[in-house]
Design a protein around this motif. Structure first.
Motif, PDB file in Angstrom:
ATOM      1  N   GLY A 103       0.824  -1.181  -0.065  1.00 34.69           N
ATOM      2  CA  GLY A 103       0.028   0.018  -0.072  1.00 34.69           C
ATOM      3  C   GLY A 103       0.806   1.072   0.245  1.00 34.69           C
ATOM      4  O   GLY A 103       0.711   2.211  -0.727  1.00 34.69           O
ATOM      5  N   GLU A 104       1.915   1.209   1.053  1.00 38.90           N
ATOM      6  CA  GLU A 104       2.584   2.559   0.944  1.00 38.90           C
ATOM      7  C   GLU A 104       3.473   2.885  -0.145  1.00 38.90           C
ATOM      8  O   GLU A 104       3.776   3.969  -0.793  1.00 38.90           O
ATOM      9  N   LEU A 105       4.028   1.793  -0.845  1.00 38.73           N
ATOM     10  CA  LEU A 105       4.667   1.925  -1.901  1.00 38.73           C
ATOM     11  C   LEU A 105       4.055   2.176  -3.223  1.00 38.73           C
ATOM     12  O   LEU A 105       4.463   2.947  -4.166  1.00 38.73           O
ATOM     13  N   SER A 106       2.695   1.673  -3.244  1.00 33.10           N
ATOM     14  CA  SER A 106       1.881   2.031  -4.383  1.00 33.10           C
ATOM     15  C   SER A 106       1.664   3.578  -4.383  1.00 33.10           C
ATOM     16  O   SER A 106       0.976   4.200  -5.189  1.00 33.10           O
ATOM     17  N   HIS A 155       9.851  10.176  -0.547  1.00 36.01           N
ATOM     18  CA  HIS A 155      10.766   8.921  -0.352  1.00 36.01           C
ATOM     19  C   HIS A 155      11.242   9.131   1.238  1.00 36.01           C
ATOM     20  O   HIS A 155      11.690   7.972   1.736  1.00 36.01           O
ATOM     21  N   LEU A 156      11.856  10.054   1.337  1.00 39.00           N
ATOM     22  CA  LEU A 156      12.497  10.259   2.733  1.00 39.00           C
ATOM     23  C   LEU A 156      11.487   9.877   4.053  1.00 39.00           C
ATOM     24  O   LEU A 156      11.783   9.353   4.826  1.00 39.00           O
ATOM     25  N   GLU A 157      10.258  10.482   3.671  1.00 42.25           N
ATOM     26  CA  GLU A 157       9.221   9.991   4.789  1.00 42.25           C
ATOM     27  C   GLU A 157       9.032   8.852   4.985  1.00 42.25           C
ATOM     28  O   GLU A 157       8.986   8.126   5.898  1.00 42.25           O
ATOM     29  N   LEU A 158       9.002   7.787   3.795  1.00 43.14           N
ATOM     30  CA  LEU A 158       8.975   6.569   4.004  1.00 43.14           C
ATOM     31  C   LEU A 158      10.225   6.066   4.528  1.00 43.14           C
ATOM     32  O   LEU A 158      10.121   5.121   5.517  1.00 43.14           O
ATOM     33  N   THR A 159      11.272   6.437   4.299  1.00 42.89           N
ATOM     34  CA  THR A 159      12.411   6.032   4.832  1.00 42.89           C
ATOM     35  C   THR A 159      12.275   6.201   6.553  1.00 42.89           C
ATOM     36  O   THR A 159      12.782   5.290   7.267  1.00 42.89           O
ATOM     37  N   ARG A 160      11.810   7.321   6.959  1.00 43.67           N
ATOM     38  CA  ARG A 160      11.629   7.714   8.273  1.00 43.67           C
ATOM     39  C   ARG A 160      10.555   6.476   8.970  1.00 43.67           C
ATOM     40  O   ARG A 160      10.957   5.876   9.995  1.00 43.67           O
ATOM     41  N   ASN A 161       9.597   6.452   8.016  1.00 42.62           N
ATOM     42  CA  ASN A 161       8.597   5.217   8.769  1.00 42.62           C
ATOM     43  C   ASN A 161       9.299   4.000   8.620  1.00 42.62           C
ATOM     44  O   ASN A 161       8.994   3.296   9.661  1.00 42.62           O
ATOM     45  N   LEU A 162      10.111   3.475   7.803  1.00 44.55           N
ATOM     46  CA  LEU A 162      10.654   2.354   7.703  1.00 44.55           C
ATOM     47  C   LEU A 162      11.651   1.877   9.018  1.00 44.55           C
ATOM     48  O   LEU A 162      11.817   1.055   9.659  1.00 44.55           O
ATOM     49  N   ALA A 163      12.391   3.136   9.223  1.00 45.95           N
ATOM     50  CA  ALA A 163      13.274   3.067  10.238  1.00 45.95           C
ATOM     51  C   ALA A 163      12.654   2.994  11.415  1.00 45.95           C
ATOM     52  O   ALA A 163      12.951   2.140  12.288  1.00 45.95           O
ATOM     53  N   PHE A 174      18.185   2.014  13.910  1.00 51.26           N
ATOM     54  CA  PHE A 174      18.493   3.100  13.025  1.00 51.26           C
ATOM     55  C   PHE A 174      18.325   4.540  13.496  1.00 51.26           C
ATOM     56  O   PHE A 174      17.196   4.863  14.150  1.00 51.26           O
ATOM     57  N   THR A 175      19.264   5.374  12.942  1.00 50.61           N
ATOM     58  CA  THR A 175      18.771   6.744  13.366  1.00 50.61           C
ATOM     59  C   THR A 175      17.719   7.127  12.303  1.00 50.61           C
ATOM     60  O   THR A 175      17.852   6.821  11.234  1.00 50.61           O
ATOM     61  N   VAL A 176      16.643   7.804  12.708  1.00 54.68           N
ATOM     62  CA  VAL A 176      15.581   8.409  12.214  1.00 54.68           C
ATOM     63  C   VAL A 176      16.140   9.698  11.317  1.00 54.68           C
ATOM     64  O   VAL A 176      16.424  10.835  11.833  1.00 54.68           O
ATOM     65  N   PRO A 177      16.410   9.592   9.910  1.00 51.61           N
ATOM     66  CA  PRO A 177      16.895  10.781   9.086  1.00 51.61           C
ATOM     67  C   PRO A 177      15.849  11.812   9.131  1.00 51.61           C
ATOM     68  O   PRO A 177      14.644  11.897   8.851  1.00 51.61           O
ATOM     69  N   GLU A 178      16.202  13.158   8.992  1.00 52.45           N
ATOM     70  CA  GLU A 178      15.600  14.312   8.747  1.00 52.45           C
ATOM     71  C   GLU A 178      16.109  14.642   7.291  1.00 52.45           C
ATOM     72  O   GLU A 178      17.115  14.795   6.861  1.00 52.45           O
ATOM     73  N   PRO A 179      14.759  15.375   6.783  1.00 50.01           N
ATOM     74  CA  PRO A 179      15.435  16.130   5.239  1.00 50.01           C
ATOM     75  C   PRO A 179      16.224  17.323   5.583  1.00 50.01           C
ATOM     76  O   PRO A 179      15.898  17.962   6.760  1.00 50.01           O
TER      77      PRO A 179
END
Ligand code: TRP
Length: 333
Positions: A103-106, A155-163, A174-179
């Motif tokens: 869902g999230e990737l779609s 994509h960065l938001e997704l990265t934060r969610n996955l972390a 994982f460190t949760v990255p900031e834009p």
């Protein structure tokens, strides 16, 4: 102890580097080298999500590295490498794909754009999992900050969610990255359609300035830039073309919009366009010259990407080891 924050970013080796990429990304990266621990990569694994000519891809990867160096990225300060040289990117990408949802990737707008007129039956899976690989790029190095354009924020938001999801399921990892949005981030638009972003893959070569365009080409493209039917160099409704040229001049000279309006009061668009071209040419000429020097020096380029991959692999291997342990794999002996 190294208390500097880690910055990581990547560029696809596709098309050419435009002054938009230069102002919006690479020039800022060179400034950040002093204050951060920086990793900059050329994302060849991402590039193959669309069909590539292998000979051209290899050539372009080398050209991008030479360009990075010519723009001032310094291998003694930053880690410069090719993504495919660090195999942990693919490994972490796999692990993260198991906690990513269809869902999230779609919902990723870039995926939707790239597959708009295509049938499911022939959409490459790599386009779908592209953001998971990008998340892996970032999380592998525990990056604190990721400089990205607006088109990559999702994509960065997704990265934060996955972390966060991984940390929640398996314990702190994982460190949760900031834009990271640079302070001066001029947005540069197309010279032929000032309402569109300047894109390095635009079919109309007159719509962008490449960092390595020759001076006469730069001048010609600016002279042809689409403006309005008026004659005043100032911002305003319907004057997006002029405003874009003003942004470019401002980015290349440090002058404010007010300075520029004052300087060109009573002068026509012709003079102004030539002046814009001149300041761009002044800054890019040494970049272009260095670029061709680096490109000729294959041994040097090799030493840069070899060392970059070694440094990156050292960090990446430590991360992946921890990740595998958290996931419950038996330690490799
Ligand atoms: N997807 C990014 C783009 O197309 C490139 C990229 C890949 C990237 N991995 C990254 C950017 C990691 C920042 C961090 O522009």
């Amino acid at each position: 102890m190294d208390k500097k924050k880690t910055i990581l970013s990547g560029v696809q080796p596709s098309g050419v580097m435009t002054i938009g990429n230069y102002i919006g990304a690479v020039r800022n990266w060179t400034q950040m080298q002093e204050d951060y621990n920086c990793l900059y990569m050329i994302v060849d694994l991402h590039a193959i999500t669309v069909r590539q000519d292998p000979v051209k891809l290899r050539q372009r990867c080398m050209e991008f590295l030479a360009l990075y160096l010519a723009c001032g990225l310094d291998p003694s300060k930053s880690t410069l490498f090719f993504q495919s040289h660090v195999h942990q990117h693919a490994e972490l990408s796999w692990a993260l794909s198991t906690i990513s949802y269809m869902g999230e990737l779609s919902r990723m707008t870039q995926f939707k754009d790239k597959t708009k007129n295509k049938q499911d039956a022939n959409i490459g899976v790599g386009l779908f999992t592209y953001p998971v690989l990008m998340a892996a790029d970032i999380l592998l190095y525990q990056a604190d900050l990721v400089p990205v354009g607006i088109d990559q924020k999702q994509h960065l938001e997704l990265t934060r969610n996955l972390a966060e999801r991984f940390n929640h399921q398996f314990g702190d990892m994982f460190t949760v990255p900031e834009p990271y949005i640079p302070k001066i981030g001029a947005k540069i638009t197309s010279l032929s359609d000032p309402l569109k972003k300047m894109s390095k893959s635009d079919e109309n070569v007159n719509s962008f300035i490449s960092v390595i365009d020759e001076p006469d080409v730069i001048l010609r493209k600016f002279k042809r830039a689409v403006t309005d039917s008026g004659s005043e160099v100032k911002r305003g409704e319907g004057k997006e073309g002029i405003e874009n040229l003003m942004s470019i001049m401002s980015a290349f000279t440090g002058k404010t919009f007010e300075d520029i309006e004052g300087e060109f009061q009573g002068k026509g668009y012709g003079d102004f366009k030539c002046a814009v071209a001149e300041c761009v040419i002044d800054e890019l000429t040494p970049v272009r010259e260095r670029y061709y020097d680096y490109l000729k020096n294959k041994d040097y380029l090799q030493s840069v990407y070899k060392e970059g991959a070694e440094r990156a692999s050292y960090i990446a291997s430590k991360t992946i080891k921890k990740v595998y342990r958290k996931l419950g794999f038996v330690d490799k002996l």
